[in-house]
Write a protein that holds these residues in place. Structure first.
Motif, PDB file in Angstrom:
ATOM      1  N   HIS A 156       0.834  -1.210   0.000  1.00 39.20           N
ATOM      2  CA  HIS A 156       0.000   0.000   0.000  1.00 39.20           C
ATOM      3  C   HIS A 156       0.863   1.253   0.000  1.00 39.20           C
ATOM      4  O   HIS A 156       0.483   2.284  -0.570  1.00 39.20           O
ATOM      5  N   ARG A 157       2.068   1.167   0.594  1.00 35.99           N
ATOM      6  CA  ARG A 157       2.976   2.301   0.573  1.00 35.99           C
ATOM      7  C   ARG A 157       3.516   2.526  -0.843  1.00 35.99           C
ATOM      8  O   ARG A 157       3.687   3.669  -1.280  1.00 35.99           O
ATOM      9  N   ARG A 158       3.785   1.453  -1.551  1.00 33.97           N
ATOM     10  CA  ARG A 158       4.294   1.589  -2.920  1.00 33.97           C
ATOM     11  C   ARG A 158       3.234   2.200  -3.824  1.00 33.97           C
ATOM     12  O   ARG A 158       3.520   3.054  -4.659  1.00 33.97           O
ATOM     13  N   ILE A 159       1.985   1.761  -3.642  1.00 29.97           N
ATOM     14  CA  ILE A 159       0.890   2.336  -4.434  1.00 29.97           C
ATOM     15  C   ILE A 159       0.762   3.825  -4.134  1.00 29.97           C
ATOM     16  O   ILE A 159       0.637   4.659  -5.044  1.00 29.97           O
ATOM     17  N   GLU A 160       0.813   4.151  -2.850  1.00 29.97           N
ATOM     18  CA  GLU A 160       0.717   5.556  -2.434  1.00 29.97           C
ATOM     19  C   GLU A 160       1.855   6.369  -3.038  1.00 29.97           C
ATOM     20  O   GLU A 160       1.639   7.478  -3.554  1.00 29.97           O
ATOM     21  N   ARG A 161       3.073   5.827  -2.990  1.00 31.31           N
ATOM     22  CA  ARG A 161       4.237   6.544  -3.508  1.00 31.31           C
ATOM     23  C   ARG A 161       4.149   6.711  -5.022  1.00 31.31           C
ATOM     24  O   ARG A 161       4.496   7.763  -5.571  1.00 31.31           O
ATOM     25  N   ASP A 162       3.692   5.670  -5.727  1.00 36.60           N
ATOM     26  CA  ASP A 162       3.571   5.740  -7.191  1.00 36.60           C
ATOM     27  C   ASP A 162       2.586   6.838  -7.602  1.00 36.60           C
ATOM     28  O   ASP A 162       2.838   7.615  -8.530  1.00 36.60           O
ATOM     29  N   ILE A 163       1.459   6.905  -6.904  1.00 34.58           N
ATOM     30  CA  ILE A 163       0.460   7.917  -7.240  1.00 34.58           C
ATOM     31  C   ILE A 163       0.978   9.307  -6.897  1.00 34.58           C
ATOM     32  O   ILE A 163       0.805  10.262  -7.672  1.00 34.58           O
ATOM     33  N   GLU A 164       1.641   9.427  -5.750  1.00 31.83           N
ATOM     34  CA  GLU A 164       2.203  10.727  -5.357  1.00 31.83           C
ATOM     35  C   GLU A 164       3.224  11.200  -6.392  1.00 31.83           C
ATOM     36  O   GLU A 164       3.270  12.384  -6.740  1.00 31.83           O
ATOM     37  N   ARG A 165       4.038  10.284  -6.916  1.00 35.51           N
ATOM     38  CA  ARG A 165       5.045  10.662  -7.913  1.00 35.51           C
ATOM     39  C   ARG A 165       4.382  11.174  -9.201  1.00 35.51           C
ATOM     40  O   ARG A 165       4.832  12.156  -9.794  1.00 35.51           O
ATOM     41  N   ARG A 166       3.303  10.517  -9.613  1.00 34.34           N
ATOM     42  CA  ARG A 166       2.610  10.956 -10.824  1.00 34.34           C
ATOM     43  C   ARG A 166       1.991  12.346 -10.632  1.00 34.34           C
ATOM     44  O   ARG A 166       1.947  13.146 -11.573  1.00 34.34           O
ATOM     45  N   ILE A 167       1.520  12.612  -9.421  1.00 31.29           N
ATOM     46  CA  ILE A 167       0.950  13.931  -9.142  1.00 31.29           C
ATOM     47  C   ILE A 167       2.055  14.985  -9.126  1.00 31.29           C
ATOM     48  O   ILE A 167       1.939  16.059  -9.715  1.00 31.29           O
ATOM     49  N   ALA A 168       3.156  14.690  -8.415  1.00 27.72           N
ATOM     50  CA  ALA A 168       4.250  15.652  -8.277  1.00 27.72           C
ATOM     51  C   ALA A 168       4.906  15.966  -9.622  1.00 27.72           C
ATOM     52  O   ALA A 168       5.351  17.094  -9.861  1.00 27.72           O
TER      53      ALA A 168
END
Length: 235
Positions: free
Chosen positions: A7-19
């Protein structure tokens, strides 16, 4: 070293796409079912990642729309000035619009006596890039601003109309954090009980009430900023 929880990897992947700008404000994020397939995991894992992103204000979950990338918060100096929602939304590079949801002219109640004998009661939904931004309930005194009775508030939002035509000499702000009731949640596309900021404001002109307004904002969409200096007689 322990592997990173999924779940942390999913969160990080989405955050990276937003950033990175790949997913811009208002972009609809894939559904939990779609992400479950993409990551080959249980839906609970995806839901946990989305909940944490929402708690951080990076995404907003909206009924019938899905999860979208959040707009950057609009900062307001509302503690020391009267804010214009339209101007503040546009200052962030977002497209402003509004929807008049209700308008009646009626006698003022006993606890509205400061506004005079008759008021206009308005319900307005403010939008940023087509998404709900704030719900507003407003009373306008017809003694202080008689021309308001003929105003077209479907074409011009009442806040901007008043700032341009109804000068004030005194104002009071009351700010609180509340959970959205069913009606507010439905208008803002949130779940009932979702955190919101409520701004209540009253203005007067030489002792005569001009307007009372209650504005409800999703908690992640708005914050209040005041800058001030200490008085010379303070230590």
């Amino acid at each position: 070293m322990d592997a990173e929880p999924l779940h942390r990897r999913i969160e990080r992947d989405i955050e990276r796409r937003i950033a990175s700008g790949e997913w811009t404000p208002g972009h609809r994020i894939p559904t939990e079912a779609e992400l479950t397939i993409e990551y080959g995991c249980a839906r609970m894992t995806v839901s946990r990642a989305m909940s944490e992103l929402a708690a951080r204000g990076l995404v907003v979950r909206r009924r019938k729309v899905g999860t979208v990338v959040a707009h950057p918060p609009v900062h307001s100096s509302a503690l020391v000035a009267i804010p214009d929602i339209q101007a503040e939304v546009q200052a962030r590079g977002l497209t402003y619009s509004h929807r008049l949801m209700g308008r009646i002219v009626r006698p003022a109640s006993t606890d509205e006596a400061e506004l005079g004998a008759r008021v206009i009661e308005l319900e307005t939904l403010h939008l940023a890039d087509g998404l709900p931004f704030a719900v507003e309930h407003r009373l306008i005194s017809l003694i202080a601003t008689p021309e308001a009775e003929a105003a077209d508030f479907a074409a011009e939002p009442p806040g901007g109309w008043l700032l341009a035509r109804a000068p004030w000499t005194e104002a009071e702000h009351r700010i609180s954090a509340v959970g959205a009731d069913r009606q507010t949640a439905a208008a803002l596309g949130l779940e009932a009980g979702a955190p919101c900021l409520r701004l209540e404001r009253r203005t007067w002109r030489d002792g005569q009430g001009v307007t009372r307004v209650w504005q409800m904002f999703p908690g992640a969409a708005y914050d209040l900023v005041a800058r001030f200096s200490p008085r010379k007689d303070q230590g």
